[in-house]
Design a protein around this motif. Sequence first.
Motif, mmCIF file in Angstrom:
data_model
loop_
_atom_site.group_PDB
_atom_site.id
_atom_site.type_symbol
_atom_site.label_atom_id
_atom_site.label_comp_id
_atom_site.label_asym_id
_atom_site.label_seq_id
_atom_site.Cartn_x
_atom_site.Cartn_y
_atom_site.Cartn_z
ATOM 1 N N LEU A 180 -78.294 78.149 -16.881
ATOM 2 C CA LEU A 180 -77.506 78.372 -15.676
ATOM 3 C C LEU A 180 -76.148 77.692 -15.768
ATOM 4 C CD1 LEU A 180 -80.312 77.618 -13.057
ATOM 5 C CD2 LEU A 180 -79.615 79.866 -13.928
ATOM 6 N N GLY A 181 -75.142 78.321 -15.178
ATOM 7 C CA GLY A 181 -73.823 77.707 -15.136
ATOM 8 C C GLY A 181 -73.330 77.368 -16.530
ATOM 9 N N GLY A 182 -73.007 76.087 -16.723
ATOM 10 C CA GLY A 182 -72.546 75.642 -18.034
ATOM 11 C C GLY A 182 -73.580 75.847 -19.120
ATOM 12 N N GLY A 183 -74.862 75.900 -18.743
ATOM 13 C CA GLY A 183 -75.910 76.168 -19.718
ATOM 14 C C GLY A 183 -75.830 77.582 -20.253
ATOM 15 N N LEU A 184 -75.583 78.555 -19.363
ATOM 16 C CA LEU A 184 -75.405 79.922 -19.828
ATOM 17 C C LEU A 184 -74.112 80.047 -20.625
ATOM 18 C CD1 LEU A 184 -76.222 82.854 -20.020
ATOM 19 C CD2 LEU A 184 -75.201 83.240 -17.766
ATOM 20 N N GLU A 185 -73.079 79.357 -20.200
ATOM 21 C CA GLU A 185 -71.815 79.401 -20.936
ATOM 22 C C GLU A 185 -72.005 78.859 -22.357
ATOM 23 O OE1 GLU A 185 -68.338 78.877 -17.656
ATOM 24 O OE2 GLU A 185 -69.818 77.273 -17.714
ATOM 25 N N LEU A 186 -72.817 77.825 -22.500
ATOM 26 C CA LEU A 186 -73.114 77.297 -23.825
ATOM 27 C C LEU A 186 -73.873 78.326 -24.654
ATOM 28 C CD1 LEU A 186 -73.136 74.978 -25.864
ATOM 29 C CD2 LEU A 186 -75.191 74.093 -24.727
ATOM 30 N N ALA A 187 -74.870 78.983 -24.039
ATOM 31 C CA ALA A 187 -75.632 80.010 -24.748
ATOM 32 C C ALA A 187 -74.738 81.171 -25.171
ATOM 33 C CB ALA A 187 -76.770 80.514 -23.871
ATOM 34 N N LEU A 188 -73.763 81.516 -24.328
ATOM 35 C CA LEU A 188 -72.850 82.617 -24.644
ATOM 36 C C LEU A 188 -71.963 82.300 -25.840
ATOM 37 C CD1 LEU A 188 -71.734 83.695 -21.051
ATOM 38 C CD2 LEU A 188 -73.319 84.899 -22.564
ATOM 39 N N ALA A 189 -71.852 81.023 -26.185
ATOM 40 C CA ALA A 189 -71.055 80.629 -27.343
ATOM 41 C C ALA A 189 -71.787 80.874 -28.656
ATOM 42 C CB ALA A 189 -70.666 79.148 -27.245
ATOM 43 N N ALA A 190 -73.081 81.205 -28.575
ATOM 44 C CA ALA A 190 -73.873 81.472 -29.779
ATOM 45 C C ALA A 190 -73.656 82.910 -30.245
ATOM 46 C CB ALA A 190 -75.351 81.229 -29.504
ATOM 47 N N SER B 21 -81.640 93.648 -20.781
ATOM 48 C CA SER B 21 -81.020 94.954 -20.577
ATOM 49 C C SER B 21 -79.507 94.849 -20.469
ATOM 50 C CB SER B 21 -81.590 95.626 -19.316
ATOM 51 O OG SER B 21 -81.214 94.920 -18.141
ATOM 52 N N LEU B 22 -79.021 93.736 -19.932
ATOM 53 C CA LEU B 22 -77.579 93.528 -19.828
ATOM 54 C C LEU B 22 -76.959 93.150 -21.169
ATOM 55 C CD1 LEU B 22 -77.321 91.509 -16.480
ATOM 56 C CD2 LEU B 22 -76.527 93.840 -16.877
ATOM 57 N N GLY B 23 -77.776 92.661 -22.097
ATOM 58 C CA GLY B 23 -77.268 92.200 -23.375
ATOM 59 C C GLY B 23 -76.908 90.729 -23.385
ATOM 60 N N ILE B 24 -77.289 90.007 -22.324
ATOM 61 C CA ILE B 24 -77.031 88.563 -22.299
ATOM 62 C C ILE B 24 -77.891 87.866 -23.337
ATOM 63 C CG2 ILE B 24 -77.204 86.477 -20.893
ATOM 64 C CD1 ILE B 24 -76.553 88.196 -18.469
ATOM 65 N N VAL B 25 -79.137 88.317 -23.487
ATOM 66 C CA VAL B 25 -79.997 87.827 -24.568
ATOM 67 C C VAL B 25 -80.316 89.001 -25.485
ATOM 68 C CG1 VAL B 25 -80.948 86.004 -23.121
ATOM 69 C CG2 VAL B 25 -82.170 88.173 -23.330
ATOM 70 N N ASP B 26 -80.636 88.704 -26.721
ATOM 71 C CA ASP B 26 -80.862 89.736 -27.727
ATOM 72 C C ASP B 26 -82.328 90.030 -27.985
ATOM 73 O OD1 ASP B 26 -78.006 90.079 -28.590
ATOM 74 O OD2 ASP B 26 -78.254 87.963 -29.075
ATOM 75 N N GLU B 27 -83.191 89.079 -27.630
ATOM 76 C CA GLU B 27 -84.611 89.247 -27.936
ATOM 77 C C GLU B 27 -85.443 88.384 -26.995
ATOM 78 O OE1 GLU B 27 -87.554 88.809 -31.878
ATOM 79 O OE2 GLU B 27 -85.383 88.466 -32.050
ATOM 80 N N LEU B 28 -86.541 88.933 -26.508
ATOM 81 C CA LEU B 28 -87.479 88.184 -25.682
ATOM 82 C C LEU B 28 -88.771 87.960 -26.448
ATOM 83 C CD1 LEU B 28 -87.138 89.983 -22.213
ATOM 84 C CD2 LEU B 28 -86.036 87.865 -22.951
ATOM 85 N N VAL B 29 -89.276 86.736 -26.369
ATOM 86 C CA VAL B 29 -90.540 86.398 -27.019
ATOM 87 C C VAL B 29 -91.341 85.519 -26.071
ATOM 88 C CG1 VAL B 29 -89.534 86.533 -29.338
ATOM 89 C CG2 VAL B 29 -89.546 84.340 -28.135
ATOM 90 N N ALA B 30 -92.578 85.242 -26.421
ATOM 91 C CA ALA B 30 -93.379 84.323 -25.628
ATOM 92 C C ALA B 30 -92.697 82.956 -25.597
ATOM 93 C CB ALA B 30 -94.783 84.196 -26.216
ATOM 94 N N PRO B 31 -92.753 82.252 -24.467
ATOM 95 C CA PRO B 31 -92.063 80.962 -24.364
ATOM 96 C C PRO B 31 -92.366 80.001 -25.512
ATOM 97 C CG PRO B 31 -92.840 81.640 -22.221
ATOM 98 C CD PRO B 31 -93.406 82.631 -23.197
ATOM 99 N N ASP B 32 -93.608 79.979 -25.966
ATOM 100 C CA ASP B 32 -93.978 79.060 -27.042
ATOM 101 C C ASP B 32 -93.396 79.465 -28.392
ATOM 102 O OD1 ASP B 32 -95.423 77.583 -25.228
ATOM 103 O OD2 ASP B 32 -97.373 78.420 -25.796
ATOM 104 N N ASP B 33 -92.878 80.699 -28.479
ATOM 105 C CA ASP B 33 -92.363 81.197 -29.759
ATOM 106 C C ASP B 33 -90.844 81.194 -29.843
ATOM 107 O OD1 ASP B 33 -94.936 81.686 -30.661
ATOM 108 O OD2 ASP B 33 -94.952 83.757 -29.919
ATOM 109 N N VAL B 34 -90.169 80.675 -28.819
ATOM 110 C CA VAL B 34 -88.710 80.756 -28.774
ATOM 111 C C VAL B 34 -88.069 80.035 -29.959
ATOM 112 C CG1 VAL B 34 -86.651 80.032 -27.504
ATOM 113 C CG2 VAL B 34 -88.548 81.095 -26.289
ATOM 114 N N TYR B 35 -88.417 78.776 -30.149
ATOM 115 C CA TYR B 35 -87.772 78.030 -31.239
ATOM 116 C C TYR B 35 -88.168 78.603 -32.600
ATOM 117 C CZ TYR B 35 -86.090 74.358 -34.267
ATOM 118 O OH TYR B 35 -85.426 73.683 -35.266
ATOM 119 N N LYS B 36 -89.427 78.961 -32.755
ATOM 120 C CA LYS B 36 -89.889 79.510 -34.031
ATOM 121 C C LYS B 36 -89.116 80.778 -34.385
ATOM 122 C CE LYS B 36 -93.723 81.842 -34.189
ATOM 123 N NZ LYS B 36 -95.173 82.213 -34.165
ATOM 124 N N THR B 37 -88.929 81.664 -33.417
ATOM 125 C CA THR B 37 -88.210 82.907 -33.676
ATOM 126 C C THR B 37 -86.743 82.631 -33.976
ATOM 127 O OG1 THR B 37 -89.712 84.076 -32.175
ATOM 128 C CG2 THR B 37 -87.654 85.188 -32.759
#
Length: 259
Positions: free
Chosen positions: A106-116, A172-188
């Motif tokens: 959220l907020g600055g957190g999303l802005e940081l993610a958008l820098a990836a 669907s908006l393209g803000i994220v590129d892939e959805l996975v199970a929460p426990d698999d986020v870092y692994k993916t």
Amino acid sequence: MGEFVRLEVDGGIGTIRLERPPVNAINNQVQQELGQVAREATERDDVRAVILYGGEKTFCGGADVKEMAARSYAQMQSFGAALQNTVASVAAIPKPVVAAITGYALGGGLELALAADRRIAGDNVRVGQPEILLGVIPGAGGTQRLARLVGASKAKDLVFTGRFAGAEEALSLGIVDELVAPDDVYKTAHQWAARFAEGPAIALAHAKAAIDGGLEVDLASALKLETHLFTSLWATEDQQNGMRSFIENGPGKATFEGR
């Protein structure tokens, strides 16, 4: 290594970890440490790809509102510029950057993610730019990177309302590129980073520079930039190794063997 942000390097992958419980809120110290770590990831030759990670529970809940509310206009001008420069320094890391998003961005957190360069999120994630609800607007690139990513109309929806978008909408908006199970986020995210880390470092840096730099200028200037970066690779071992493998192994079987 800072108190709240650190860089862990293993096998060519540098993981930038935010650790300021409970939601990794960005205060002045986090901003400074994040900038230092971004510079370290840029400069270290043993870092060939980067992961942004806030831990298993949440990526980043945004800026520290209590700290911001206490600042004067002059103080906020200084912090705002510094925060935007810090996020820009993450975006400018000349290596593939993958955001591993859990919980909230959220907020600055999303802005940081958008820098990836790529964003992997848990299927329970929520993202948003809620600054308008505080009587302000995104100030670390959100009005610009979000609009470039999803288009002006959709960016205005999120910025004007301050609402949160769930995982499926974010995908669907393209803000994220892939959805996975929460426990698999870092692994993916690590799998993607490992794939990038095995590639030709200079060619990947040039590809990132061509795409990101091209978005900032007109088409004619972008094509000139592409030509310059393309032809300059003939002075590198990346090009020699890659083309030698293609000639020896044939199309579809070539592998990059350079380091």
